[in-house]
Design a protein around this motif. Structure first.
Motif, PDB file in Angstrom:
ATOM      1  N   CYS A 180     -12.260  12.244   3.790  1.00 15.44           N
ATOM      2  CA  CYS A 180     -13.103  11.053   3.777  1.00 15.44           C
ATOM      3  C   CYS A 180     -12.471   9.823   3.161  1.00 15.44           C
ATOM      4  O   CYS A 180     -12.858   8.715   3.492  1.00 15.44           O
ATOM      5  N   ILE A 181     -11.515   9.968   2.264  1.00  9.74           N
ATOM      6  CA  ILE A 181     -10.933   8.770   1.654  1.00  9.74           C
ATOM      7  C   ILE A 181      -9.418   8.834   1.756  1.00  9.74           C
ATOM      8  O   ILE A 181      -8.807   9.853   1.424  1.00  9.74           O
ATOM      9  N   THR A 182      -8.834   7.768   2.229  1.00 15.84           N
ATOM     10  CA  THR A 182      -7.384   7.713   2.406  1.00 15.84           C
ATOM     11  C   THR A 182      -6.808   6.751   1.381  1.00 15.84           C
ATOM     12  O   THR A 182      -6.928   5.534   1.543  1.00 15.84           O
ATOM     13  N   PRO A 183      -6.177   7.239   0.320  1.00 19.55           N
ATOM     14  CA  PRO A 183      -5.648   6.306  -0.691  1.00 19.55           C
ATOM     15  C   PRO A 183      -4.631   5.323  -0.106  1.00 19.55           C
ATOM     16  O   PRO A 183      -4.543   4.186  -0.565  1.00 19.55           O
ATOM     17  N   GLY A 184      -3.899   5.753   0.920  1.00 17.33           N
ATOM     18  CA  GLY A 184      -2.924   4.846   1.525  1.00 17.33           C
ATOM     19  C   GLY A 184      -3.575   3.600   2.105  1.00 17.33           C
ATOM     20  O   GLY A 184      -3.039   2.497   2.017  1.00 17.33           O
ATOM     21  N   LEU A 185      -4.762   3.791   2.676  1.00 15.06           N
ATOM     22  CA  LEU A 185      -5.481   2.649   3.226  1.00 15.06           C
ATOM     23  C   LEU A 185      -5.867   1.671   2.125  1.00 15.06           C
ATOM     24  O   LEU A 185      -5.776   0.451   2.285  1.00 15.06           O
ATOM     25  N   TYR A 186      -6.278   2.224   0.977  1.00 15.95           N
ATOM     26  CA  TYR A 186      -6.613   1.357  -0.149  1.00 15.95           C
ATOM     27  C   TYR A 186      -5.399   0.549  -0.582  1.00 15.95           C
ATOM     28  O   TYR A 186      -5.497  -0.633  -0.906  1.00 15.95           O
ATOM     29  N   ALA A 187      -4.251   1.223  -0.586  1.00 17.95           N
ATOM     30  CA  ALA A 187      -3.033   0.512  -0.977  1.00 17.95           C
ATOM     31  C   ALA A 187      -2.773  -0.638  -0.009  1.00 17.95           C
ATOM     32  O   ALA A 187      -2.414  -1.749  -0.417  1.00 17.95           O
ATOM     33  N   MET A 188      -2.992  -0.366   1.269  1.00 21.59           N
ATOM     34  CA  MET A 188      -2.739  -1.402   2.258  1.00 21.59           C
ATOM     35  C   MET A 188      -3.690  -2.585   2.066  1.00 21.59           C
ATOM     36  O   MET A 188      -3.275  -3.755   2.089  1.00 21.59           O
ATOM     37  N   VAL A 189      -4.954  -2.253   1.872  1.00 22.17           N
ATOM     38  CA  VAL A 189      -5.937  -3.320   1.675  1.00 22.17           C
ATOM     39  C   VAL A 189      -5.617  -4.110   0.415  1.00 22.17           C
ATOM     40  O   VAL A 189      -5.682  -5.349   0.400  1.00 22.17           O
ATOM     41  N   GLY A 190      -5.228  -3.396  -0.646  1.00 20.07           N
ATOM     42  CA  GLY A 190      -4.879  -4.087  -1.881  1.00 20.07           C
ATOM     43  C   GLY A 190      -3.696  -5.015  -1.681  1.00 20.07           C
ATOM     44  O   GLY A 190      -3.680  -6.146  -2.174  1.00 20.07           O
ATOM     45  N   ALA A 191      -2.696  -4.536  -0.942  1.00 20.06           N
ATOM     46  CA  ALA A 191      -1.521  -5.378  -0.698  1.00 20.06           C
ATOM     47  C   ALA A 191      -1.923  -6.644   0.038  1.00 20.06           C
ATOM     48  O   ALA A 191      -1.499  -7.753  -0.315  1.00 20.06           O
ATOM     49  N   ALA A 192      -2.770  -6.487   1.062  1.00 15.49           N
ATOM     50  CA  ALA A 192      -3.211  -7.667   1.815  1.00 15.49           C
ATOM     51  C   ALA A 192      -3.980  -8.611   0.905  1.00 15.49           C
ATOM     52  O   ALA A 192      -3.807  -9.838   0.970  1.00 15.49           O
ATOM     53  N   ALA A 193      -4.827  -8.054   0.053  1.00 14.30           N
ATOM     54  CA  ALA A 193      -5.645  -8.905  -0.811  1.00 14.30           C
ATOM     55  C   ALA A 193      -4.774  -9.715  -1.761  1.00 14.30           C
ATOM     56  O   ALA A 193      -4.982 -10.917  -1.939  1.00 14.30           O
ATOM     57  N   CYS A 194      -3.797  -9.066  -2.385  1.00 15.97           N
ATOM     58  CA  CYS A 194      -2.961  -9.791  -3.339  1.00 15.97           C
ATOM     59  C   CYS A 194      -2.113 -10.837  -2.644  1.00 15.97           C
ATOM     60  O   CYS A 194      -1.976 -11.960  -3.123  1.00 15.97           O
ATOM     61  N   LEU A 195      -1.556 -10.469  -1.512  1.00 12.33           N
ATOM     62  CA  LEU A 195      -0.756 -11.451  -0.785  1.00 12.33           C
ATOM     63  C   LEU A 195      -1.632 -12.624  -0.362  1.00 12.33           C
ATOM     64  O   LEU A 195      -1.222 -13.789  -0.424  1.00 12.33           O
ATOM     65  N   GLY A 196      -2.853 -12.301   0.051  1.00 16.09           N
ATOM     66  CA  GLY A 196      -3.786 -13.360   0.439  1.00 16.09           C
ATOM     67  C   GLY A 196      -4.141 -14.255  -0.730  1.00 16.09           C
ATOM     68  O   GLY A 196      -4.255 -15.466  -0.589  1.00 16.09           O
ATOM     69  N   GLY A 197      -4.311 -13.655  -1.904  1.00 20.43           N
ATOM     70  CA  GLY A 197      -4.650 -14.454  -3.073  1.00 20.43           C
ATOM     71  C   GLY A 197      -3.545 -15.415  -3.448  1.00 20.43           C
ATOM     72  O   GLY A 197      -3.794 -16.546  -3.857  1.00 20.43           O
ATOM     73  N   VAL A 198      -2.314 -14.973  -3.268  1.00 20.27           N
ATOM     74  CA  VAL A 198      -1.198 -15.824  -3.661  1.00 20.27           C
ATOM     75  C   VAL A 198      -0.930 -16.903  -2.618  1.00 20.27           C
ATOM     76  O   VAL A 198      -0.739 -18.070  -2.952  1.00 20.27           O
ATOM     77  N   THR A 199      -0.920 -16.514  -1.346  1.00 21.07           N
ATOM     78  CA  THR A 199      -0.526 -17.482  -0.320  1.00 21.07           C
ATOM     79  C   THR A 199      -1.705 -18.141   0.367  1.00 21.07           C
ATOM     80  O   THR A 199      -1.530 -19.110   1.074  1.00 21.07           O
ATOM     81  N   ARG A 200      -2.897 -17.559   0.223  1.00 27.80           N
ATOM     82  CA  ARG A 200      -4.110 -18.053   0.891  1.00 27.80           C
ATOM     83  C   ARG A 200      -4.028 -17.939   2.411  1.00 27.80           C
ATOM     84  O   ARG A 200      -4.679 -18.696   3.127  1.00 27.80           O
TER      85      ARG A 200
END
Lengths: 813, 159, 813, 159
Positions: C562-582
């Motif tokens: 039911c939960i894929t930690p890799g997906l969380y990592a991917m979402v987190g990476a996108a979020a941080c990159l988005g926060g920095v570069t908008r």
């Protein structure tokens, strides 16, 4: 310039203007808006009827025709309604400022400002939800009605064929949809499903239903919302370029288009639902805009929402949110700021998500013809892919010519007077010719789905009728896709496909443009998919029988899976669609969202680029631009480069032979003189100059504002009579003792009209019009007002230019 | 309807040796949607089961028959209502309001937009709800007429 | 306006002008260009040295500083070089016309016209090929150098660790890269790989190599191409907005950036190669532009090519061609016409294809951290995804603040004087702290790859150290991913990850902005991926131990995956990159091209949108805009709305207290007077008016043109002396008998300068500047010339505005 | 090098019952890249082979060791050349051309762009190839100096 009337500025400097006695017109920032609403003949009750889609203004068509009958009558044909000079800034900005100021004072205002900020996103959410839900409904209903032509589900009339047999255990490997619950009309009426009689009964019922659906569709369109017919994309392009077609995005259009789209698709006509879905999404957006003050009153903002809605439409049509956004960017929109990009994407996602949760096809996919390819392709195959591109380009160019010619006939001859008959005849023709061939009998999306399918061991369709190779070893897991010789079934299928190809090519030409909702994507893709599949099977057989020839040796060893006919079908579909619409990037993205495979970007790109180049060689316009030109919409193509070396002075009005431009002077004219001037002309605006001699430009005033102000002043302000001076200056001269008090009208003058000099090359002027979204612009020479140039003048000039221009570098995108 | 449950597990098994292809449908949960649970009776002897099952493809599918039912019923009722309203407009309406059929078109065609609205708006505000609806309907009808003229007669649009 | 000097127009009307005697300057259409080249101090030999990247003009920085020291000296600070008024039309159009005319005459010319049409596509092909090849080389070399820090391959020094053990059969399931061919430095030097000594030797060698690489990188940058340092994206944004930084895209920059990027990445510093790859691609494009006449001479066209090159850079960095195009559109480009869209896409595809055929990672993928997810996700998981978005936004805002503060310190204090020392100290610090923790010791991309990985049965990394559940039945095919309790290995890994998170967050702040090539994407993504993985494992364990709680009951039954930690990592990476570069849309597209799964659009979108909103609440600028502002580049942000109600009259020069505007009159001035006027001022252009009294605008003339024309006339034309009249009119008055012949200079006057009125609200003026890409614009009042407004004035005004503006609706995108 | 062929088929087999995980590497063609061909010796008895093989994942991979070799060698030689050139510029160059070191910086800093170039271009055209190269190098060095000043000293850019 006209179109310069700028409430933002006016309220920005209103503090200095408000307290002067004669400034009776602009008493309130919002007053202006209300005047416009009144002037636009929209009553308070307007929410229950078909609102003007984009703010106020006359029917565009009405204006167009009137303008046409009076062309050459004078300089500025200021026939277009009021607009912000630059898409959607001023008014909105003022609201911001106001909110920002207020919110320093209270927390409530802070909340208000946040909700105001979110309202754009909320609107997008609503648009996405509504469009997704409608698209889901359309899919379900269209499926059901389509199957209705063949038979009925006995266990629940609301099930279509597939769902009728959904849980049945009696389906067989060969005929996957046959189950006792579903009965064809022949079975219901004659009790037998075999034999000539049953075939005849089924044939007849098929025809009868098709005719009934078509009749219903065209009657409903005619009775309730004539604007609901056609694809809608050319009109939406025109609307997004800044023009107004009143009622085109109204409630009735939405209802009727939704309903009749289902009927039209179900009637078996060669049309798709993609274009109309874009129209439906735009209607949703326009209607939902009424819920938000921010969007109700600001045309430019509403246009941004409509851009996003176009993305939503494609998103639900193909289940391709990113492709939809790119489609809106590449094909539909005129002005696409980054903000719109984000919001479009959001709305497209919401819509796709909604549609997916409705799950209309029962396969958890958004489209019927979703496929998942992972077969590799070889560089040599680029050859056939480029061939498909050439075919797509040729067909696109041919289709556009033929369809436009046919539409011109419809427009100009007596054919146009019998829309209902036309639809019925075409439907009957389609039905009669389509029924005997199983590939034309099925719906367009279903056909494409069948053609995209690669023949795995699990498939049993006729197209997979290969001779079984003798090496069916149980151990060869998943190796059943290796090349096989074609069997009898496949040869039969190929013949039928070839006939279907010819039929589809013919019938689509006369179908598109009839007075029912009709999209072009599915028929175009079907043509391409058939051609691609034929080529793919041909290549496959060629490879099978020539394993050892030079081109196939490296990669097509026996037993290897080297050619996928389904991929060829996909490439062909993209090529044909590209040839017709001239999309490139968005098309590739749509196709790869459909297949979920990034591996095929190169084949798809090669095919669509070739297709675009080939088609461009025969005519630079896509089908939508061609229809825009056919209908004479005032649309300034943003893609095309203006290639003519004329100057603005050559295009502006008044021409040399015309009477001089009608202008107002900033002081010295009496109310009577002004009224006389206004009455004697039809222009919707007048430049204000310092004096008749100097012709130095002061500003621009709109006819409507002028009339209403004078009217108001006469009624309410004391002492204003016909002999009163009209003063547009800031400080009026001291009036003579016996003269009546002057009428001060500086408040309604737009003091920042756009100007260009008469020596400006036309291409720069055209670019200014495009980029700033102008309607009119004043022309000066050495600081003197010389004339006016409008979008219509430019269009007329470009049309002339187009005929004379040598057509030589079609490859230059 | 008990026969039409909303989940199924569908296994398609292609021809294998001398066994023809088969389709198996069962009402099982997603967890149990595999060849071993769904293919019954198993057409091959025990040692061949694994090989046979490798060829089969099992898909778990869901649908909502209620959504389908509701959608179809809504659709049919809207079409029905529209047809009735069309008939009403065609047959009944002309009989009721024969008297004001003469003045309306004139008013619509010649008035310039600037002058008419204040009158209309003033009039509209004074009236009752019923009359407003009436007015709105009239305006809508005029609009449709205008559209019809544009599209079907003059071919200025959408041709 | 200045900047209005428009060769297109001039040659369009040259027929009427050419044969007048005094028209000595504009004798040839191309002459103007050459004059510019001369003026720009570029010699004929220019192809061998660092050419000015975008046509001629001074060093931008030189100008900037000079302008700064003299601010307030006069009205128009016309410091920017010449440019077409509207990006890239006129000159190109003329070439078209010419070609079209010629090709009517001969077939050779037809071929020429076709090749001319294709040259744009050819250029794109070359850019794609070159950038792809360079990116492949960088990948291979960086991998090798990174592994060099740990050991050496004995069978071929050119192999990195992975390729050294490529065909070895001695790898084990636990340690997949261990093979006898690869020896760590400890093994080579001490002969043993175990024990404290070996660890110490390895540690030391790691540090020594890291320091050596960093030293080499910073020295090379300092010695050969200082412009090669940093990310390059802020500067490219500035260049694309129309400014010129000479030498920034030259050959030396390309070589040095390519070489030192490898060194910087290999030295273990917390930086990535994505930003610099964009810079490298732009350098390639700029250099290749010299091969085509069409692009060599037309700045605006070259800028379009650079936009496409930015797309190419991201395409090769992430293997995401569509994402790259959207990145260029959303983040980098200023002016992005459709033509550029198509070409960018083509170039990005070619580059990705080239890179793939080089296959630098040996996995047939374009990036190290390609993953293929197909695990489903549940709606409830949107909660943690949004949490990740908030984290990303907070981190982005924090990072920008901290990094800008640090850069300001570097800029203003003595720290800035020791760039080499700084780099060495940071490298030593990074190396010392990173080595003990295996998650910081590995490279950024490798770390991300590890974190994105979902723990299938095939994985043996520490992160997959789950306790084996007892139900390892052989029949449960592929069901090994079900939830499992965490084991000791995983707990250890989590601790290390938490430490790595803190370390990465700290060190990235001081690393970005050092004088080595440094990209920001990989470190940002690493931070996000660590956070996401931590949260994902946490969620997984929560679900495992609370199967029956309300939230997990529906979808997390025991044994279900039911939960894929890799997906969380991917979402987190996108979020941080988005926060920095908008970034939003382009980021989502990049992420989904990385994963090949459309299923995750919604989680990714939710996270990036949240991240953007949260980060925007703390400051509206992304890291690139912040750096642009920090460095004071003249950049007019196209996204930001101008929210101030001032009028153009408030911003224009001259101000009330300034001396009046320096103008030329169209006749009546002598050569001496003109020269005196020009000498006494520093403006790069002068308006021409009818007379000093009327101040009615005729046109605009550039300082340089004026000087050169007068110079030429004095040398070559007979009778031109200091007392000769300068005449800008078309028909000069009959000269007095004894007067010297007049000097006619109408040819150099731009007769279509842009004007706005003094009452135009500033927001409209700003919009005009942005959309038309203007540098200057003249301001009129009632047809009289009043002043001039330049981009610099606007920037200054906006900076003031920015400080005063209430920051209230950050959510309003 | 015979040991480093450029194709491999890599099978990763996870732990199964009491057998630990294993990685198998073999040089086989893509067609033969499956568990049955690559996993040798098979660690399980005959009837378990199929089950074991289902768990294994086999991937066919290609690389070009020549590309790697060439890339690394090119890279190293470019770095070497740059280092040598840098040393040359640092140590040898100043010795050769001590004489004109004084005039250059002045000339560079104060001249306005409009006036200087014509002189330069006139001079350049008259000279030989060698002198042109010389001139280009000088200009390049000035440019780098300028850049260095901008970036490192004045911190006007890239800080």
């Amino acid at each position: 310039c006209a179109g310069m009337e700028n409430p933002g500025y006016r309220s920005g400097s209103v503090d200095s203007l408000r307290h002067r006695p004669s400034d009776v017109v602009v008493e309130d920032d919002d007053d202006d808006d209300e005047m416009v609403d009144i002037a636009g003949a929209t009553l308070d009750f307007s929410n229950t009827d078909d609102d003007p889609p984009l703010g106020s203004g006359e029917y565009f068509v009405e204006r167009g025709s009137r303008a046409g009958s009076m062309s050459g009558a004078g300089p500025g044909r200021l026939v277009d309604p009021l607009e912000d000079p630059l898409p959607g800034k001023s008014k909105d900005r003022d609201r911001h400022r106001e909110i920002a100021n207020k919110s320093r004072q209270s927390t409530v205002a802070l909340l208000h400002s946040v909700s105001d900020a979110f309202s754009g996103w909320l609107l997008m959410l609503l648009v996405g939800l509504m469009s997704g839900a409608l698209a889901g409904g359309i899919d379900i209903a269209a499926h059901w009605l389509t199957d209705m032509k063949e038979g009925l589900c006995l266990v629940g009339f609301w099930f279509n064929h597939e769902h009728c047999c959904w849980t049945s255990n009696e389906t067989t490997f060969q005929e996957r949809d046959r189950c006792p619950q579903w009965q064809s009309w022949a079975e219901i009426m004659t009790g037998t499903s075999e034999g000539a009689l049953a075939y005849f009964v089924n044939y007849l019922m098929f025809l009868v239903w098709a005719l009934l659906f078509a009749l219903l569709a065209v009657t409903l369109v005619r009775a309730f919302a004539p604007y609901a017919c056609g694809s809608g994309i050319p009109e939406i392009k025109t609307i997004l370029s800044g023009f107004i077609i009143r009622g085109y995005l109204g409630k009735w259009t939405l209802i009727i288009k939704t309903i009749t789209l289902v009927l039209a698709v179900s009637s078996g006509l060669s049309l798709g639902k993609e274009g109309p879905l874009v129209h439906v999404a735009c209607c949703c957006a326009n209607i939902l805009c009424h819920l938000f003050t921010k969007y109700r009153k600001n045309e430019a903002k509403r246009r941004e929402v409509l851009s996003a809605a176009a993305a939503v439409g494609v998103s639900v049509a193909f289940g391709a949110p990113i492709g939809g956004v790119l489609f809106s960017l590449e094909e539909v929109s005129y002005y696409f700021p980054l903000k719109t990009l984000w919001r479009s994407f959001f709305a497209a996602l919401v819509a796709a998500f909604t549609l997916r949760s409705i799950n209309p096809f029962g396969n958890s996919r958004l489209v019927l013809f979703y496929v998942e390819f992972h077969a590799p392709w070889h560089l040599v195959e680029l050859g056939p892919f480029i061939l498909l591109g050439i075919f797509g380009g040729l067909w696109g160019a041919l289709f556009i010519r033929a369809n436009i010619a046919w539409c011109r006939i419809r427009k100009s001859t007596r054919l146009g007077h019998y829309p209902v008959t036309e639809v019925l005849v075409v439907t009957a023709l389609t039905g009669m010719l389509a029924y005997p061939n199983s590939y034309t009998r099925m719906g367009g999306a279903e056909l494409i789905s069948e053609l995209f399918n690669d023949c795995s061991l699990l498939d049993s369709s006729q197209l997979c009728g290969y001779k079984q190779s003798n090496s069916t070893s149980g151990a060869g897991v998943g190796n059943g896709l290796a090349d096989r010789p074609a069997g009898v079934g496949l040869y039969a299928a190929l013949w039928q496909l070839a006939l279907a190809l010819v039929f589809k090519m013919m019938i689509t030409v006369i179908t598109f443009g009839m007075k029912v909702p009709s999209g072009l994507f599915i028929p175009s893709m079907a043509v391409g998919a058939i051609a691609g599949r034929l080529l793919g099977v041909g290549m496959e057989q060629l490879a099978y029988y020539n394993h050892d020839s030079a081109i196939f040796r490296g990669w097509c060893s026996p037993g290897a899976d080297c050619i996928t006919p389904g991929l060829y079908a996909m490439v062909g579909a993209a090529a044909c669609l590209g040839g017709v619409t001239r999309m490139t990037v968005s098309l590739v993205v749509i196709m790869f969202e459909l297949t979920g495979g990034l591996e095929y970007i190169v084949p798809l790109m090669a095919a669509t680029m070739t297709s675009k180049w080939v088609a461009d060689a025969f005519g630079r316009e896509g089908i939508y631009e061609a229809h825009i030109r056919l209908n004479g919409y005032p649309f300034l193509e943003p893609k095309e480069e203006f290639q003519h070396s004329s100057l603005t002075a050559d295009v502006m009005r008044p021409r040399r032979s015309d009477p001089p431009l009608a202008v107002l002077t900033q002081e010295g004219m009496t109310v009577e003189e002004v009224e006389a001037l206004v009455e004697s002309t039809h222009y919707s605006g007048f430049p204000v100059v310092v004096s008749q001699d100097s012709h130095r430009l002061v500003g621009f005033v709109l006819r409507r504002d002028l009339l209403i102000s004078i009217d108001n002043a006469r009624k309410r302000q004391e002492g204003v009579v016909g002999a009163s001076q009209v003063v547009f200056t800031e400080h009026s001269p001291a009036p003579a003792d016996d003269a009546p008090p002057p009428l001060r009208l500086r408040g309604i003058v737009d003091l920042s009209p756009f100007t260009v000099t008469d020596h400006t090359p036309m291409d720069i002027t055209v670019d200014i019009f495009r980029k700033l979204g102008l309607r009119q612009c004043l022309v000066t020479h050495n600081g003197k007002l010389l004339g006016i140039i409008t979008k219509k003048d430019i269009l007329k000039h470009m049309a002339n230019d187009c005929q004379q221009r040598p057509r030589l570098h079609p490859l230059q995108l | 309807a008990k026969n039409f449950e909303d989940v199924r597990c569908k296994c398609i098994c292609p021809p294998y040796r001398n066994i023809t292809g088969h389709i198996y449908n069962r009402n099982v949960s997603q967890k149990d949607c595999n060849c071993l649970h769904v293919v019954e009776p198993m057409p091959v002897p025990g040692h061949d089961v694994e090989a046979y099952c490798l060829l089969c493809e099992c898909k778990y599918e869901e649908r909502s028959s209620n959504t389908i039912k509701v959608t179809i019923i809504i659709y049919l009722s809207v079409v029905g209502a529209l047809l009735l309203y069309m008939l009403f407009l065609l047959l009944v309406d002309p009989l009721i309001r024969k008297h004001d059929a003469y003045t309306q078109p004139l008013h619509n065609e010649e008035d310039s937009e600037e002058m008419r609205p204040p009158v209309d708006s003033a009039a509209a505000k004074a009236n009752t709800v019923l009359e407003r609806v009436e007015g709105a309907q009239q305006r809508w009808k005029k609009q449709v007429q205008e559209q019809r003229k544009t599209v079907f007669d003059r071919h200025k649009m959408l041709s």
